[in-house]
Motif scaffolding. Structure first.
Motif, PDB file in Angstrom:
ATOM      1  N   ILE A   9       0.866  -1.183   0.000  1.00  0.00           N
ATOM      2  CA  ILE A   9       0.000   0.000   0.000  1.00  0.00           C
ATOM      3  C   ILE A   9       0.897   1.224   0.000  1.00  0.00           C
ATOM      4  N   THR A  10       1.332   1.595  -1.184  1.00  0.00           N
ATOM      5  CA  THR A  10       2.242   2.718  -1.374  1.00  0.00           C
ATOM      6  C   THR A  10       1.739   3.592  -2.513  1.00  0.00           C
ATOM      7  N   GLY A  11       2.277   4.794  -2.603  1.00  0.00           N
ATOM      8  CA  GLY A  11       2.005   5.668  -3.733  1.00  0.00           C
ATOM      9  C   GLY A  11       0.525   5.937  -3.951  1.00  0.00           C
ATOM     10  N   MET A  12       0.075   5.710  -5.180  1.00  0.00           N
ATOM     11  CA  MET A  12      -1.306   5.989  -5.561  1.00  0.00           C
ATOM     12  C   MET A  12      -2.302   5.212  -4.709  1.00  0.00           C
ATOM     13  N   LYS A  13      -2.000   3.929  -4.456  1.00  0.00           N
ATOM     14  CA  LYS A  13      -2.898   3.104  -3.651  1.00  0.00           C
ATOM     15  C   LYS A  13      -3.000   3.659  -2.229  1.00  0.00           C
ATOM     16  N   ARG A  14      -1.876   4.073  -1.677  1.00  0.00           N
ATOM     17  CA  ARG A  14      -1.881   4.650  -0.324  1.00  0.00           C
ATOM     18  C   ARG A  14      -2.735   5.908  -0.285  1.00  0.00           C
ATOM     19  N   ARG A  15      -2.606   6.781  -1.283  1.00  0.00           N
ATOM     20  CA  ARG A  15      -3.373   8.033  -1.294  1.00  0.00           C
ATOM     21  C   ARG A  15      -4.874   7.756  -1.365  1.00  0.00           C
ATOM     22  N   ARG A  16      -5.250   6.796  -2.187  1.00  0.00           N
ATOM     23  CA  ARG A  16      -6.674   6.471  -2.309  1.00  0.00           C
ATOM     24  C   ARG A  16      -7.232   5.917  -0.999  1.00  0.00           C
ATOM     25  N   ILE A  17      -6.536   4.949  -0.430  1.00  0.00           N
ATOM     26  CA  ILE A  17      -7.026   4.328   0.801  1.00  0.00           C
ATOM     27  C   ILE A  17      -6.991   5.325   1.958  1.00  0.00           C
ATOM     28  N   ARG A  18      -5.966   6.157   1.999  1.00  0.00           N
ATOM     29  CA  ARG A  18      -5.873   7.177   3.051  1.00  0.00           C
ATOM     30  C   ARG A  18      -7.061   8.134   2.974  1.00  0.00           C
ATOM     31  N   THR A  19      -7.482   8.495   1.775  1.00  0.00           N
ATOM     32  CA  THR A  19      -8.634   9.385   1.620  1.00  0.00           C
ATOM     33  C   THR A  19      -9.878   8.784   2.260  1.00  0.00           C
ATOM     34  N   LEU A  20     -10.101   7.499   2.011  1.00  0.00           N
ATOM     35  CA  LEU A  20     -11.259   6.822   2.595  1.00  0.00           C
ATOM     36  C   LEU A  20     -11.146   6.738   4.120  1.00  0.00           C
ATOM     37  N   LEU A  21      -9.996   6.304   4.606  1.00  0.00           N
ATOM     38  CA  LEU A  21      -9.829   6.118   6.053  1.00  0.00           C
ATOM     39  C   LEU A  21      -9.869   7.448   6.804  1.00  0.00           C
ATOM     40  N   ALA A  22      -9.268   8.464   6.230  1.00  0.00           N
ATOM     41  CA  ALA A  22      -9.217   9.764   6.906  1.00  0.00           C
ATOM     42  C   ALA A  22     -10.604  10.370   7.074  1.00  0.00           C
ATOM     43  N   HIS A  23     -11.533  10.012   6.167  1.00  0.00           N
ATOM     44  CA  HIS A  23     -12.879  10.578   6.218  1.00  0.00           C
ATOM     45  C   HIS A  23     -13.925   9.544   6.618  1.00  0.00           C
ATOM     46  N   ASP A  24     -13.452   8.367   7.045  1.00  0.00           N
ATOM     47  CA  ASP A  24     -14.343   7.327   7.569  1.00  0.00           C
ATOM     48  C   ASP A  24     -15.407   6.923   6.545  1.00  0.00           C
ATOM     49  N   ILE A  25     -14.992   6.783   5.278  1.00  0.00           N
ATOM     50  CA  ILE A  25     -15.893   6.425   4.176  1.00  0.00           C
ATOM     51  C   ILE A  25     -15.662   4.964   3.801  1.00  0.00           C
ATOM     52  N   SER A  26     -16.726   4.222   3.652  1.00  0.00           N
ATOM     53  CA  SER A  26     -16.626   2.821   3.219  1.00  0.00           C
ATOM     54  C   SER A  26     -16.521   2.739   1.699  1.00  0.00           C
ATOM     55  N   LEU A  27     -15.862   1.678   1.226  1.00  0.00           N
ATOM     56  CA  LEU A  27     -15.803   1.377  -0.206  1.00  0.00           C
ATOM     57  C   LEU A  27     -16.427   0.014  -0.438  1.00  0.00           C
ATOM     58  N   LEU A  28     -17.453  -0.014  -1.290  1.00  0.00           N
ATOM     59  CA  LEU A  28     -18.180  -1.227  -1.632  1.00  0.00           C
ATOM     60  C   LEU A  28     -18.064  -1.435  -3.136  1.00  0.00           C
ATOM     61  N   ALA A  29     -17.572  -2.605  -3.563  1.00  0.00           N
ATOM     62  CA  ALA A  29     -17.290  -2.838  -4.986  1.00  0.00           C
ATOM     63  C   ALA A  29     -17.816  -4.189  -5.430  1.00  0.00           C
ATOM     64  N   TYR A  30     -18.383  -4.207  -6.650  1.00  0.00           N
ATOM     65  CA  TYR A  30     -18.855  -5.456  -7.263  1.00  0.00           C
ATOM     66  C   TYR A  30     -18.443  -5.470  -8.721  1.00  0.00           C
ATOM     67  N   HIS A  31     -17.723  -6.518  -9.100  1.00  0.00           N
ATOM     68  CA  HIS A  31     -17.193  -6.623 -10.451  1.00  0.00           C
ATOM     69  C   HIS A  31     -18.054  -7.561 -11.302  1.00  0.00           C
ATOM     70  N   LEU A  32     -17.671  -8.816 -11.464  1.00  0.00           N
ATOM     71  CA  LEU A  32     -18.440  -9.737 -12.297  1.00  0.00           C
ATOM     72  C   LEU A  32     -19.890  -9.906 -11.838  1.00  0.00           C
ATOM     73  N   PRO A  33     -20.171  -9.936 -10.529  1.00  0.00           N
ATOM     74  CA  PRO A  33     -21.571 -10.047 -10.128  1.00  0.00           C
ATOM     75  C   PRO A  33     -22.438  -8.904 -10.657  1.00  0.00           C
ATOM     76  N   LEU A  34     -21.850  -7.718 -10.817  1.00  0.00           N
ATOM     77  CA  LEU A  34     -22.607  -6.585 -11.337  1.00  0.00           C
ATOM     78  C   LEU A  34     -22.716  -6.642 -12.854  1.00  0.00           C
ATOM     79  N   ASP A  35     -21.728  -7.217 -13.524  1.00  0.00           N
ATOM     80  CA  ASP A  35     -21.851  -7.421 -14.971  1.00  0.00           C
ATOM     81  C   ASP A  35     -23.009  -8.353 -15.292  1.00  0.00           C
ATOM     82  N   ALA A  36     -23.174  -9.381 -14.481  1.00  0.00           N
ATOM     83  CA  ALA A  36     -24.088 -10.470 -14.813  1.00  0.00           C
ATOM     84  C   ALA A  36     -25.514 -10.283 -14.324  1.00  0.00           C
ATOM     85  N   HIS A  37     -25.758  -9.430 -13.351  1.00  0.00           N
ATOM     86  CA  HIS A  37     -27.078  -9.358 -12.731  1.00  0.00           C
ATOM     87  C   HIS A  37     -28.184  -9.163 -13.770  1.00  0.00           C
TER      88      HIS A  37
END
Length: 253
Positions: free
Chosen positions: A76-104
């Motif tokens: 978790i460095t660089g770009m990934k660190r900045r993205r995750i830090r943004t979520l954690l610093a503001h107490d925001i959840s991330l919810l993601a669906y890949h293939l299950p959302l393609d197929a629904h």
């Protein structure tokens, strides 16, 4: 008061991610505050989308393309660190669906793309609706390859790249799979499709289309996958009485 874990459980029940062998983690990827009032959705959890979530004071971000992909570096460095830090610093959840959302069958990317383009759904070539990723349908009117490309471009607001199959005339049966599914072109041809629509194109795709005799339209990975996550967000908002906002971060690919 809507609870984060209740929202996640509802999405998991609706999308059944356990049925899919995916390249990423489906479901809750980053845990934020327990109470959820505002859900912001988008195609990809890029920094620009996360910044919008912070500005809008979202409690949860819902996306199709999240984090933690197979074979990517785990540090978790660089770009990934900045993205995750943004979520954690503001107490925001991330919810993601890949293939299950393609197929629904009703909320998914393929379902929404077919509906937007006016195709009459005829089934999936690789499984039952809700599980299959390669969808088949009839066009809304008699079209040739260029007419189909013009229709797709008009509906998506983005001109597709068209590879015409020599000698192939009228398009009666269309196959489609959103995103980066160009290598499903052979399966689309085997299913009897006259044209296949996906998001991306590879060098080999052109030769396959010409030699198999099936038109290919690369309509944009982002452009073909803007709709499922919007529908899922609206469904979630309706189920739990939430505020929902979709943000379309421009992406020409």
């Amino acid at each position: 008061m809507p609870n984060r874990d209740d929202l996640v459980a509802a999405c998991n029940r609706e999308l059944s991610p356990e049925r899919f062998k995916d390249y990423t983690v489906n479901g809750l990827q980053v845990e934020g505050r327990e109470s959820v009032h505002r859900v912001l959705s988008g195609v990809t959890a890029c920094q620009a989308l996360l910044d919008e979530a912070v500005d809008w004071q979202a409690d949860l971000v819902l996306v199709h393309h999240g984090f933690f992909w197979k074979n990517e570096p785990v540090a978790i460095t660089g770009m990934k660190r900045r993205r995750i830090r943004t979520l954690l610093a503001h107490d925001i959840s991330l919810l993601a669906y890949h293939l299950p959302l393609d197929a629904h069958a009703t909320l998914g990317n393929n379902a929404e793309l077919g509906r937007l383009l006016g195709f009459k759904f005829q089934g999936c070539a690789d499984g039952e609706p809700g599980e299959g990723l390669l969808w088949l349908g009839a066009t809304h009117a008699t079209l040739d390859a260029r007419g189909l490309a013009a229709h797709v471009g008009d509906r998506l607001g983005r001109e597709p790249l068209l590879v015409e199959a020599p000698g192939k005339g009228e398009v009666r049966c269309v196959a489609w799979c959103t995103g980066g599914a160009q290598d499903m072109i052979t399966a689309a041809w085997e299913a009897g499709a006259d044209a296949f629509i996906s998001g991306e194109i590879s060098e080999r795709t052109t030769h396959l289309a010409r030699e198999l005799g099936i038109h290919y339209l690369a309509a944009g990975h982002h452009a073909t996958e803007r709709y499922g996550v919007q529908m899922l967000g609206e469904w979630l908002a309706g189920e739990f009485g939430l505020a929902h906002r979709f943000v379309d971060i421009d992406n020409p690919a």
